[in-house]
Design an enzyme around this catalytic site. Structure first.
Site, short mmCIF file in Angstrom:
data_model
loop_
_atom_site.label_atom_id
_atom_site.label_comp_id
_atom_site.label_asym_id
_atom_site.label_seq_id
_atom_site.Cartn_x
_atom_site.Cartn_y
_atom_site.Cartn_z
N ARG A 30 0.80 -1.21 0.00
CA ARG A 30 0.00 0.00 0.00
C ARG A 30 0.84 1.27 0.00
O ARG A 30 0.65 2.16 -0.81
CB ARG A 30 -0.85 0.04 1.27
CG ARG A 30 -2.27 -0.21 1.08
CD ARG A 30 -2.89 -0.47 2.44
NE ARG A 30 -3.38 -1.83 2.45
CZ ARG A 30 -4.51 -2.19 1.89
NH1 ARG A 30 -5.25 -1.30 1.29
NH2 ARG A 30 -4.91 -3.44 1.92
N THR A 31 1.78 1.32 0.94
CA THR A 31 2.62 2.51 1.05
C THR A 31 3.44 2.68 -0.22
O THR A 31 3.58 3.78 -0.75
CB THR A 31 3.54 2.40 2.28
OG1 THR A 31 2.73 2.17 3.43
CG2 THR A 31 4.36 3.65 2.50
N HIS B 32 5.75 6.44 11.26
CA HIS B 32 5.20 6.29 9.93
C HIS B 32 4.56 7.63 9.61
O HIS B 32 3.34 7.74 9.51
CB HIS B 32 4.19 5.14 9.92
CG HIS B 32 3.87 4.64 8.55
ND1 HIS B 32 4.48 5.13 7.43
CD2 HIS B 32 2.99 3.70 8.13
CE1 HIS B 32 3.99 4.50 6.38
NE2 HIS B 32 3.09 3.64 6.77
#
Ligand code: ZN
Lengths: 156, 308
Positions: free
Chosen positions: B57-58, B135
């Site tokens: 995803r990231t 994050h």
């Protein structure tokens, strides 16, 4: 009484005397200063000596004046220690240790997943804080982990 | 505001003004992120995606952000597969990649690795997640979602699920405290918010409430931020089953909610939000995933100095 104490802690000609170290912490003081068998100056120390304010440890380093910056690291484990710089048997400078705001390569981060505990070419880095409730605490500049009680146990 | 050549490592490095500036920039770039407008802001720039652990995803989100701005991605894939870096320490890898790329996005399993990378890099480093601590791009996108879907100032927010280990919520708490939010923490007793974080918030005069029941708070919050509770956190599978059903957003639960309530989730979800919620106006988690694109575009553009 005075004579007896002089025997234990002999005067030195030139060097540094670290006095009023918290009893039992002398070996940790040597570790903080990076003093090992490779160290060339003569080092002597006394543990559990009786001082005016109870038991204390004393470390003497002959022929070497350590920097105040180096010596201030001792405040991490013994905030009441004093530093005497000796020249020609005279105390030319007497200071209390001052807690540094930053230490590098002195203490291991207790977070086992911290990058500073891996094989990377870096030293541990901490900012040092002191609060009334929690005393001295070290904040890892890599992982932000906080060490407060286990400082002496984690000296490098 | 000067962002050029600045690293993005931890939310704690950013003031409220700086966060607002990133969010404003993301908002301006949103039409580009949606493909409605074209941009060549990163024309000729190479962004290296250095991922030492999988996070599709990231990575996708950074890749889309770069391409939408006309930049190129140097995708090093999974690092195990890359013989370039076999056996090499991270410091050397960073020094080498600094010579190839104009910016490095790093994802690494060790805590503090992004901070270290920033010391060795000669180009900006964006932390795409290091160990269990930081994050920041996730937090920026959470803040952006809240601002777009609700409001940041004086927000009434509940965070629910694994609050003990969930780094996204820890970082979000810190960031929201800059905006004077009112926070409610909903979790099973085993997974409560770490007390030092609660103390820290209280010191900043943030109103904090803790409970283990969603029913109790659902009528009184504007944002419900759900997180996943992992089975592995519970030694006793029965305990997990109990918790799993207690902290679950269902159509039934939402009957008592404010009509304006928005539900967020960093995704992927397991079963903490039932599928019937997806079609309600409360569900904003897929939009939240999209908002990662304009946010990462903004951070890339600011760090590269192409937007000042
Ligand atoms: Zn650390």
């Amino acid at each position: 009484m005075k004579e007896k104490r002089d025997l234990k802690i002999q005067a030195i000609e030139n060097g540094t005397v670290i006095d009023h170290i918290k009893a039992g912490e002398a070996l940790n003081v040597l570790r903080i200063l990076g003093i090992s068998s490779a160290f060339r100056a003569t080092v002597s120390f006394v543990m559990n000596a009786s001082g005016a304010r109870g038991k204390k440890d004393v470390v003497k380093i002959e022929g070497k004046e350590l920097s105040v910056k180096e010596l201030n690291r001792i405040a991490l484990i013994s905030p009441k220690a004093t530093i005497n710089i000796i020249r020609d048997f005279e105390v030319v400078q007497k200071n209390n240790v001052v807690l540094p705001s930053y230490v590098e390569g002195v203490v291991r981060c207790t977070n086992s997943n911290c990058i500073s505990n891996s094989s990377e070419p870096i030293k541990s880095k901490f900012s040092v804080l002191q609060s009334e409730e929690e005393g001295v605490s070290l904040h890892c500049l890599y992982c932000e982990h906080v060490i407060s009680e286990e400082i002496a146990e984690n000296l490098l | 505001m000067l962002f050029k050549n600045r690293h993005v490592i931890s939310m704690k490095d950013f003031s409220r003004e700086e966060i607002d500036y990133v969010l404003d920039t993301a908002e301006k770039l949103e039409p580009v992120a949606r493909g409605e407008e074209r941009s060549r802001l990163l024309d000729g720039k190479i962004i290296s995606l250095l991922f030492f652990e999988p996070s599709t995803r990231t990575r996708l989100s950074f890749e889309v952000a770069t391409r939408r701005l006309g930049g190129q991605v140097l995708n090093l894939g999974s690092v195990e597969a890359s013989s370039v870096m076999k056996g090499e320490n991270l410091a050397d890898t960073i020094r080498v990649i600094s010579k190839y790329a104009d910016l490095i996005v790093l994802r690494h399993p060790l805590d503090g690795s992004a901070r270290m990378a920033a010391e060795f890099a000669s180009v900006p480093v964006i932390n795409g997640g290091d160990g269990s601590v930081h994050h920041p791009t996730q937090t920026f996108l959470d803040l952006y979602t809240i601002r777009r879907e609700s409001h940041l100032e004086g927000l009434k927010i509940a965070m629910a699920g694994d609050l003990k280990y969930g780094r996204t919520v820890h970082s979000l708490c810190h960031a929201l405290s800059l905006y004077g939010a009112e926070m409610t923490f909903v979790s099973p007793p085993e997974l409560r918010m770490p007390p030092e974080i609660v103390r820290d918030l209280q010191k900043k005069k943030i109103r904090v409430k803790e409970t283990d029941s969603l029913e109790e708070i659902i009528g009184d919050v504007e944002i419900l931020y759900m997180t996943r509770v992992q089975r592995e956190r519970f030694p006793d599978p029965e305990e997990y089953e109990k918790v799993k059903n207690r902290l679950r957003v269902t159509g039934e639960l939402l009957k008592a909610a404010d009509p304006g309530l928005k539900i967020l989730h960093p995704l992927p979800r397991v079963n903490e939000i039932s599928p019937e919620v997806d079609s309600t106006p409360h569900a904003r988690y897929f939009e939240q995933a999209f908002y990662g694109v304009p946010i990462r575009m903004a951070l890339l553009a600011l760090a590269m100095g192409v937007i000042e």
